[in-house]
Write an enzyme that holds these catalytic residues in place. Sequence first.
Site, PDB file in Angstrom:
ATOM      1  N   ASP A   1      38.915  12.580 -21.592  1.00  0.00           N
ATOM      2  CA  ASP A   1      40.050  13.432 -21.940  1.00  0.00           C
ATOM      3  C   ASP A   1      41.262  13.024 -21.101  1.00  0.00           C
ATOM      4  O   ASP A   1      41.194  12.978 -19.874  1.00  0.00           O
ATOM      5  CB  ASP A   1      39.695  14.894 -21.667  1.00  0.00           C
ATOM      6  CG  ASP A   1      40.699  15.873 -22.254  1.00  0.00           C
ATOM      7  OD1 ASP A   1      41.820  15.458 -22.570  1.00  0.00           O
ATOM      8  OD2 ASP A   1      40.343  17.058 -22.388  1.00  0.00           O
TER       9      ASP A   1
ATOM     10  N   HIS B   1      39.817  14.676 -25.630  1.00  0.00           N
ATOM     11  CA  HIS B   1      40.258  16.064 -25.618  1.00  0.00           C
ATOM     12  C   HIS B   1      39.709  16.849 -26.805  1.00  0.00           C
ATOM     13  O   HIS B   1      39.435  18.033 -26.701  1.00  0.00           O
ATOM     14  CB  HIS B   1      41.790  16.113 -25.624  1.00  0.00           C
ATOM     15  CG  HIS B   1      42.349  17.460 -25.304  1.00  0.00           C
ATOM     16  ND1 HIS B   1      42.182  18.078 -24.083  1.00  0.00           N
ATOM     17  CD2 HIS B   1      43.082  18.329 -26.056  1.00  0.00           C
ATOM     18  CE1 HIS B   1      42.796  19.244 -24.085  1.00  0.00           C
ATOM     19  NE2 HIS B   1      43.340  19.426 -25.278  1.00  0.00           N
TER      20      HIS B   1
ATOM     21  N   SER C   1      41.515  24.289 -23.698  1.00  0.00           N
ATOM     22  CA  SER C   1      42.694  23.585 -23.211  1.00  0.00           C
ATOM     23  C   SER C   1      43.567  24.571 -22.425  1.00  0.00           C
ATOM     24  O   SER C   1      43.121  25.136 -21.442  1.00  0.00           O
ATOM     25  CB  SER C   1      43.442  22.938 -24.376  1.00  0.00           C
ATOM     26  OG  SER C   1      44.382  22.009 -23.914  1.00  0.00           O
TER      27      SER C   1
END
Length: 737
Positions: A671, A710, A585
């Site tokens: 995501d 995600h 991320s």
Amino acid sequence: MSAFDATSRTSAPTPPVAERRPHRREHHGRVFVDDYEWLRDKDAPETREYLEAENAYTDAMTADLKPLEDEVYEEIRSRVKETDMSVPVRSGGWWYFSRTEEGRSYAKHCRVPVPQQYVDDPADPAGWAPPEVSPDVELPGEQLLMDGNAEAEGHEYFALGAFSVSQDGTMLAWATDTEGDERYTLRFRSLDPEVTAPDEEVSGIAAGVTWSRDGRYVFYVTVDDAWRPDTVWRHRLGTTRDDDDKVFHEPDESYWIGVGETRSEKYLQIAAGSKITTEVWCLDSSDPAGEFWCVRPREEGVEYDVEHAVIGGEDRFIITHNDGAPNYVVAEAPAGPIEGPLRDLRTLVEHRDDVRVEGVDAFARVLVLGYREGALPRFALMPIDPDSTAGTGEYTRFEPVEFDEELFTSGPGSNPEWNSPVLRFGYGSFVTPGRVYSLDLATGERTLLREQEVLGGYDPSGYVQRRDWATAGDGTRVPISLVMSNDTAARVDSGEQVPTLLYGYGSYESSIDPAFSVARLSLLDRGMAYAVAHVRGGGELGRLWYENGKTLTKRNTFTDFVDCARHLIDSGLTAPDRLVAEGGSAGGLLMGAVANLAPELFAGIQAVVPFVDPLTSILMPELPLTVIEWDEWGDPLHSEEVYDYMASYAPYENIEAKDYPAILAVTSLNDTRVLYVEPAKWVARLRAVAPSANSADRPVLLRCEMSAGHGGVSGRYERWRQTAFEYAWTVRTAGAG
């Protein structure tokens, strides 16, 4: 005609080559030509075709890893007690727990009643000793609330976004996501044969729901087109969604909102917050159809949260805030709207430069302070004297709860009951499996309720953890956490350089704390060292540690990581051909920046759902979460200075024709936080610009999960399989045994 050239039919796999379609981006007189922006069209057949081709290429390039992947997967599985149960948690008149079964991906959620004698006398500590739950043995009166496996049947992806039981224990509100896009559907289920569940559902909500005390209402949050939680709704059971009341709306695109309640259940709460400012609204839970009122209007740069305590028979607010206190203080005030600066309130915990106050949990008998000292999360207790005078009496000092290990993580666990005579807390480290304790608030006695069981004879004495420090270019000392087996440590002591995985994050004031991992043993037992670089931008060393790694100081995050890598090499722990970096991320942005800054230091870089095209994303306020992120990264859309600064480090835009290490990028099609297009474009441009990206010995690979979000794939077996693949790649790249 295809938008790319697929793998050739020769014996050696050839990477897909994405078609160049120049797209001009101009801001502040700066022009950037993006050849791969066309990949943003998620529904275009050529985009799907390209992603599938990337997956096929990755499969071909890692086909020889399959035996090792299978081996690691079986190791992970063999260490996990697959048929297991959680430690029951008492809430109301019930003990709640979950069961997992071998071969099943999701948990069963269950409960059993608390014996009536303990319901009648909640002060008796004996009534807070959880029942013994055994695998495959049903307890008397055990009730199955939900079988996650049954609910997930027929779906490639499944996640719970809410699981909340009404205060009287008769109704369950639960929400699920079957796409991975974090949009949930809320439903209700009766837990009492005498009560009929409403035949209704609410779709498209954010995670989480909150019951009113009387069980007639639930409060939930919806998101706007940019996936920002912006509206709180009140739903009365037995009515349709069209009848729901909008109780709060946040128009400012830089703010998120959430709804909950104090642990005492005295107040319902709505919290609105940007990255740097918060505002809390309250409503007496005895009047759930009433109007929320503001505790203190927002003031830019001032963050605060509110807990409720009863002291001397009076309702008090315990407030953690940063008004004039970068590392936060704890104050108290009468329950109600607050006029004037928060800094003028009576302080319970003073500001310290070396301690970051993280918040207070309030119970009937004690206040629990969470804080961070020496880059470790800790907690302390302050008993509440029922005879003290609120606002004037002296409080007992907060006393830290101490532990023996050099590195550890500790903090309150699941404690839903405000009037509990015991406190549940958790503890663990890199070498100590997670523990759950119960602390008797009257005597201070600790009872170990459970330690994570690791099958196969795990012995923590066979591993060592320690703290090291690197020196950054500006003289700042950056902490590094290290864990390895005793055998590996002995090799290092004898002068051998060992394969090492260096992990980093460094954003949002998030800290990477010492925690045990069953899967990580597969690396440690193969002679690898595991290191965490606690770089600026995280929260390990207080608010200023964060402030010096965001917006116009963000490059510190990247250079700190590079300096940590150099330190590990210069100290003799490892070597560039034995060092792999990993981050996900915002930590994936770190990986992309490091790949450009110091590719020569790493044999490989793994970037998971990586934020590698930050400038493009932050320039597009219509994208999910972009405006909210301006407080973290800066606003390049309106600031030339911010634009130039972000352009100086943006991984996608700073790719050069030089040798890069092997790269594995992992992403998910659904995501909503870091769009798949960022790593897809990054990989395509690396291949076009850097010759090494197309080589067989240092390939750049992209794996895109086509039905995940995600957090990656859902289901524990699928997650273990994904971890096994990534670890197999890491082991090979680092040259581990």
